[in-house]
Each structure stands twice: as C-alpha cells, then as structure tokens.
Scaffold this motif. Structure first.
Motif, PDB file in Angstrom:
ATOM      1  N   VAL A 122      82.542  82.735  48.379  1.00 53.02           N
ATOM      2  CA  VAL A 122      82.284  81.637  49.315  1.00 53.02           C
ATOM      3  C   VAL A 122      80.837  81.211  49.151  1.00 53.02           C
ATOM      4  CG1 VAL A 122      82.197  80.915  51.731  1.00 53.02           C
ATOM      5  CG2 VAL A 122      84.008  82.463  50.953  1.00 53.02           C
ATOM      6  N   LEU A 123      80.607  79.910  49.031  1.00 50.25           N
ATOM      7  CA  LEU A 123      79.262  79.323  49.028  1.00 50.25           C
ATOM      8  C   LEU A 123      79.103  78.558  50.338  1.00 50.25           C
ATOM      9  CD1 LEU A 123      78.872  77.960  45.375  1.00 50.25           C
ATOM     10  CD2 LEU A 123      78.193  80.180  46.301  1.00 50.25           C
ATOM     11  N   ASP A 124      78.307  79.113  51.240  1.00 49.56           N
ATOM     12  CA  ASP A 124      78.069  78.467  52.530  1.00 49.56           C
ATOM     13  C   ASP A 124      76.790  77.625  52.439  1.00 49.56           C
ATOM     14  OD1 ASP A 124      78.413  77.700  55.096  1.00 49.56           O
ATOM     15  OD2 ASP A 124      77.723  79.585  55.999  1.00 49.56           O
ATOM     16  N   GLU A 125      76.843  76.418  52.997  1.00 50.48           N
ATOM     17  CA  GLU A 125      75.732  75.462  52.895  1.00 50.48           C
ATOM     18  C   GLU A 125      75.338  75.264  51.430  1.00 50.48           C
ATOM     19  OE1 GLU A 125      74.842  73.808  55.427  1.00 50.48           O
ATOM     20  OE2 GLU A 125      75.654  75.006  57.067  1.00 50.48           O
ATOM     21  N   ALA A 126      76.319  74.881  50.638  1.00 54.90           N
ATOM     22  CA  ALA A 126      76.107  74.785  49.194  1.00 54.90           C
ATOM     23  C   ALA A 126      75.119  73.690  48.841  1.00 54.90           C
ATOM     24  CB  ALA A 126      77.455  74.532  48.496  1.00 54.90           C
ATOM     25  N   ASP A 127      75.106  72.596  49.585  1.00 54.78           N
ATOM     26  CA  ASP A 127      74.164  71.519  49.264  1.00 54.78           C
ATOM     27  C   ASP A 127      72.720  71.957  49.458  1.00 54.78           C
ATOM     28  OD1 ASP A 127      74.585  71.773  51.982  1.00 54.78           O
ATOM     29  OD2 ASP A 127      74.109  69.674  52.395  1.00 54.78           O
ATOM     30  N   ARG A 128      72.479  72.818  50.436  1.00 56.25           N
ATOM     31  CA  ARG A 128      71.121  73.306  50.666  1.00 56.25           C
ATOM     32  C   ARG A 128      70.665  74.198  49.513  1.00 56.25           C
ATOM     33  NH1 ARG A 128      66.340  72.012  52.487  1.00 56.25           N
ATOM     34  NH2 ARG A 128      65.160  73.762  53.337  1.00 56.25           N
ATOM     35  N   MET A 129      71.554  74.985  48.962  1.00 57.26           N
ATOM     36  CA  MET A 129      71.179  75.836  47.841  1.00 57.26           C
ATOM     37  C   MET A 129      70.812  75.002  46.615  1.00 57.26           C
ATOM     38  SD  MET A 129      73.596  79.203  47.986  1.00 57.26           S
ATOM     39  CE  MET A 129      75.136  78.361  48.254  1.00 57.26           C
ATOM     40  N   ALA A 156      78.314  70.918  55.820  1.00 51.59           N
ATOM     41  CA  ALA A 156      78.473  69.746  56.679  1.00 51.59           C
ATOM     42  C   ALA A 156      78.294  68.449  55.901  1.00 51.59           C
ATOM     43  CB  ALA A 156      77.477  69.804  57.839  1.00 51.59           C
ATOM     44  N   THR A 157      77.556  68.496  54.823  1.00 50.71           N
ATOM     45  CA  THR A 157      77.342  67.341  53.951  1.00 50.71           C
ATOM     46  C   THR A 157      77.741  67.737  52.537  1.00 50.71           C
ATOM     47  OG1 THR A 157      75.032  67.975  53.646  1.00 50.71           O
ATOM     48  CG2 THR A 157      75.507  66.354  55.363  1.00 50.71           C
TER      49      THR A 157
END
Length: 590
Positions: A122-129, A156-157
């Motif tokens: 699972v990649l949580d908050e993938a855009d932030r990474m 979320a985005t």
C-alpha cells in the motif's frame, strides 16, 4: 466502495477526501488477507509506505486498533529513532510493516529486513511521496517485492504522475473515486472557508483575536517555512496562548511530544509546516489557519482537511497577501471556489468579529484569567534514542524563561604583582586623605551644644585637590618663614625652595612645593580666608620677521663687456640667413 474490491485481491487506486476513512479501507483488507499470525512466520506479509513519520505513527495505531481480534504484529519503522528496537522486533517476527522509504531501505541494506514474502503493498499519500523526491526509492522497493502481489494506492489528490506509476507497476487497477452527492470539488463540504487579503504585519493580530472566538477548540496554523513557523509560535506564546511548533528541523522526540500534547489538550494551538498537513487525524480540530498562502491547490486541500473530519464541521481561514494574489487566483480557479477577489481585511475590521463569532472588544492578547492550559512542558518528552544531532526549538517558552538557574557568586582572588596572596597576608593600607583629628574623635551621639558649635563654625570649601591643599596648609603653619608665592606661572626659573615634608597623601612620595602647585594662603586662625587674586604679567611680545624679507642674495658676477647669450630661435634664424646667402653667390658665379 473500495473495500469489496480490496478484499477480492484486485489492484486499485483509491481517491477520496481527507477524513473519509481511507486507512481502514486498505487496512482491513490487508489484515484479512494476511490472516492470524503464526510462530514459524517471521518475515512480513504486508507493507505500508508513507511519506512522513507522523503519518506512519498514525497508520500504525489505526492498524493495531483494526487487528485487535486477530492479534497481528504491526511494526513502525522510520528515521530519527534508534535501530536496535526495530531490529529486535524484526528478529522476533512481524506481520505488517509501516514505514518511510529511507528507513526501510536502510534496514534492507543491513540485511535485517526481507521483503521476499510480501503479498500486499500500500502506498498512502502517494502524491506527496512524489513531491518529496521518493520516486527512486519507491521503484527500488517495487523491485524487491514479488511480482505476484496486491498493490493499492490511496490519496486525496491524484496527479498524472501517480497514474503513470500505476500503469507501470499495477496490474489492471480499478480507480475508485468517492464524491459528494452535491458534486462539489475536492474540498471538504463541512468546512466553512474564509479567504481574506491581509497585511503581513497584521496577520498575527488577527490570529490572536481568532483564537478567542466563541466555541473554538483545537486550532492548527500552517506556515510556509520553518523559520516562519518558529516566529509565529514564539509570538503566540508571548501573547499567552498554549502553543507548540512542528517542523522538520525539530527532533523526532520533540515532534511527537508536541503532537501528544495537542491530542491530550495540554496545548490548543499547533503551528506546523506541511509536514503535518497529510493524514494527521486529531479530534476536535475546529479551526485551521493558513498563515501563509498555499503553493498549489493540493496543499490547500490537505491543509483545510485537518478540520471537518468524520462528519464534523470546521472553519478554515486563509490569509492572502498582495503579492500572492496571482497564486491564489490559480488555486481558486483549479478548485472552483468563489474567492477570486479576497476581501481586504484588518484586525479591526467588523466582519472579522461577526464571521468568526469573536466577542466585541477582544484584543490579540489572551487575558491571564483564561490561561488554563498546562502547556507543552507538562507533556513528557520521550527518549527515542535519536540518531544524529538533536535539534532545539527556535525560542524558549514562558515556563522555560522563568526557570533560569540562579547565578553563582563570583569568587574574587587577592593578587599582588600578578601573584595570588594568601588569606593571612597583610593587606595593603590604602592611601587616604588627611582628616582632622577633631573629625576622627567625633562621638556617635551629638549634644545640642556641639550641634550649635558646629553650625556656627564656617564650613570649609572643597577644592579640586583637597588632600594637597590640606597638606600645604599644615606645612605653612609649621614653617611660617617659608615664602609664599603670590603670582602664578606655568614654570619659572627660580624654583629653588626648601622642600617641605608632608604627610602621606594620595601621592606616593612627598614632593617639594613648586610654582605649579595651587597657591594656598597661610592660615593663622581656624577661619578660612580667601587668597588674593593672582596678578597676571604679560610676557614680552615677539614680533616675527617679515616673510618677504630678503635673507640671501647671490652676487652679480656679470660685467659690461660680456655679450648676451643668443637664444635657440635667434641661432636658427642666423643659420638660415647664412645658408641663403651662400646659395645665391654660387648661382651668380655659375
């Protein structure tokens, strides 16, 4: 909606607003697929990668709560903590690992972590990474995991880079997007948004009055830089609010101490950078303040998503400065908001009190009667065995400033000529001025007759050199035959006077009385008489010689028979005449 697909083992991309329960959407499916822990199973079966340390702690707590009946072993690994406890937990065996990319790769490199049996990623908050530059680390983690796995991405985005990453590493993913029935944008509908155009020097005053609004609970203030975060926290602390700062320059123990104090209610204001804008779920956050305008629409969505979570309502206030209007118009257009032209606002504007429900007459300083929070110092800081240097906070709080240690008394040493003296060494007697014997024998209690006699006696005027004058008076009294000079001059040739022995005064050696010493008349009676004024004699005026006078004149050696030497021009003219004359004679003769 995403839970049935995740339980079925499909790859999916989940997109929903903040506070809608994305953690349980993938957490329950992961724990269900892994099953109950076994004694012979020590390598992890599930892996959750998050961008920040605070989000790793929160996801681990949610997974531990969800795995209460199953008893799954969940381990949190991230930087800033000691390696030894994490290594011991890996040797004992874990089922799910939640961590940041950097610490995961460090443990893999040290051969303490093996991801060869991971079945769910699972990649949580993938855009932030991706924004933080974790894409190369994510690709390395993908290569270390078996190809037969379930991969889920939640955020979320969802920018275009995430979609490209899903095409490369996911197997026929399903994109699940949860929207509100009203068809609003990505922002949370339970949050009432206020956008004001404010001046930089007045924003802290508006925040100080906002924090005294009726019904205000916990409040988060977001700043753009770490330095601005420390500055805002220090100013709010000076105004009497229980505040703490969270940013990347603080140690992990200090960051967790601030978050625990904020959750427990010991402080009610948390000033943070965007490190706390992702996934942090704290109850009773009623107000969010964007002290600095966000850089893009995604940052704005995640910031205001810290309030109005799980069906609650909240208020988000955004300050936009004059030079940030262009940036805000882009955010407003991307999110479809109605604040293209923010209203010009100051701390004394009436709509600030009405829209935020602030009592009339409130100032930016919290009254002493309302300062009931325990403060950050009431929360114990945990020793995490942090690696690297321990960073300190920008400024000291009120309780730290009050607990200053007392100064130690200064130890003085007696020295003479650079050498330290012993305690029993005789002290050098200071040079003091002469005092009359009558004054030395004055009793401590005066009688009325003595007081009248002292008042009748005329007082002596104090001169510039009191000690020298008294010594000269005494010497003149003892030796009346010594002549007294009545004229004052800087230096005279006739200074052959008998030396007068004087008592020890401020001067180390008694010196003879010369003409340059101050003049004192002989005292015959106790009464002091003013000496006659000195007669000034003018010295002979010396008239300097005229600067135009002839000092030396050289003799004239010329005679009348001498010819005047011709000049160079006259010699050239003579040569021309001679050449012309000679040429003409030659032509006539030829």
């Amino acid at each position: 909606m995403a839970l049935p697909l995740a339980l079925g083992g499909q790859d999916l991309i989940g997109q929903a607003r903040t506070g809608t329960g994305k953690t349980y959407a993938f957490g329950i499916a992961m724990l269900q697929s892994i099953g109950k822990p076994r004694k012979n199973r020590k390598k992890p079966r599930g892996l959750v990668v998050v961008p920040t340390r605070e989000l790793a702690v929160q996801v681990s707590e949610d997974l531990v709560t969800a795995a209460g009946k199953l008893g799954s072993r969940v381990l949190t690994v991230y930087g800033g903590r000691a390696y030894e406890p994490q290594i011991e937990a890996l040797k004992a065996g874990v089922d799910v690992i939640v961590g940041t990319p950097g610490r995961l790769l460090d443990l893999i490199k040290q051969k303490h972590l093996d991801l060869s049996q991971v079945t769910s990623l699972v990649l949580d908050e993938a855009d932030r990474m991706l924004d933080l530059g974790f894409l190369p680390d994510i690709e390395r983690i993908f290569k270390l995991i078996p190809a037969q796995r379930q991969t889920m991405l939640f955020s979320a985005t969802m920018p275009g880079e995430i979609v490209a990453l899903s095409r490369k590493y996911l197997n026929r993913p399903t994109h699940v997007r949860a929207e509100h029935d009203s068809g609003e944008g990505e922002t949370t509908p339970q949050v009432r948004q206020l956008v004001w155009r404010a001046h930089r020097m007045d924003k802290i005053e508006i925040v100080g009055r906002l924090l005294q609004a009726n019904g205000r609970g916990l409040t988060m203030v977001f700043c753009e830089t770490k330095r601005a975060c420390d500055m805002v926290a220090e100013q709010l602390d000076t105004r009497g609010f229980a505040v703490a700062a969270v940013h990347g320059d603080l140690g992990q123990g200090q960051r967790e101490q601030a978050l625990r104090a904020f959750r427990n209610g010991k402080i009610d204001v948390l000033v943070a950078t965007d490190v706390a804008a992702r996934g942090i779920d704290i109850d009773d956050v009623t107000h969010v303040v964007n002290y600095d305008c966000p850089t893009d629409d995604k940052t704005y969505v995640h910031r205001i998503g810290r309030t109005g979570r799980a069906g609650r309502t909240g208020i988000a206030v955004t300050f936009v400065e004059w030079e940030e209007l262009t940036r805000w118009k882009m955010i407003n257009q991307m999110l479809g908001l109605e604040f293209a032209e923010p209203e010009e606002t100051y701390s004394t504007s009436p709509h600030v009190y009405s829209e935020l429900d602030i009592p009339e007459g409130t100032k930016g300083v919290l009254p002493h009667a309302n300062r009931s929070r325990a403060g950050l110092s009431a929360e114990r800081i945990e020793d995490l065995g942090e690696t690297g240097r321990v960073r300190g906070r920008g400024g000291r709080r009120r309780d730290e400033r009050d607990e200053r240690p007392a100064r130690t008394p200064r130890q003085r040493r007696r020295t003479r000529g650079g050498r330290e003296l012993a305690d029993n060494a005789p002290a050098e007697t200071p040079e003091v001025e002469l005092v009359d014997a009558k004054a030395e024998e004055t009793p401590a209690i005066f009688t009325p007759d003595e007081i009248q006699a002292a008042a009748a006696e005329p007082r002596r005027t104090r001169t510039r050199r009191g000690a020298a004058s008294s010594a000269i008076e005494q010497a003149l009294t003892e030796a009346p035959e010594a002549p007294v000079k009545t004229t004052r001059s800087r230096r005279t040739a006739d200074t052959e006077e008998a030396p007068i022995k004087t008592a020890r005064t401020r001067r180390t050696v008694a010196e003879p009385v010369t003409a340059h010493e101050p003049e004192v008349a002989a005292v015959a009676e106790p009464a002091f008489t003013t000496p006659p004024a000195p007669v000034r004699t003018e010295s002979e005026r010396i008239v300097p010689a005229s600067p135009f006078a002839v000092i030396f004149q050289s003799p004239d050696l010329a005679t009348d028979d001498d010819d005047i030497a011709p000049s160079a021009a006259s010699e050239r003219r003579q040569q021309r005449r001679q050449s012309r004359g000679g040429g003409g004679n030659r032509r006539r003769t030829g």
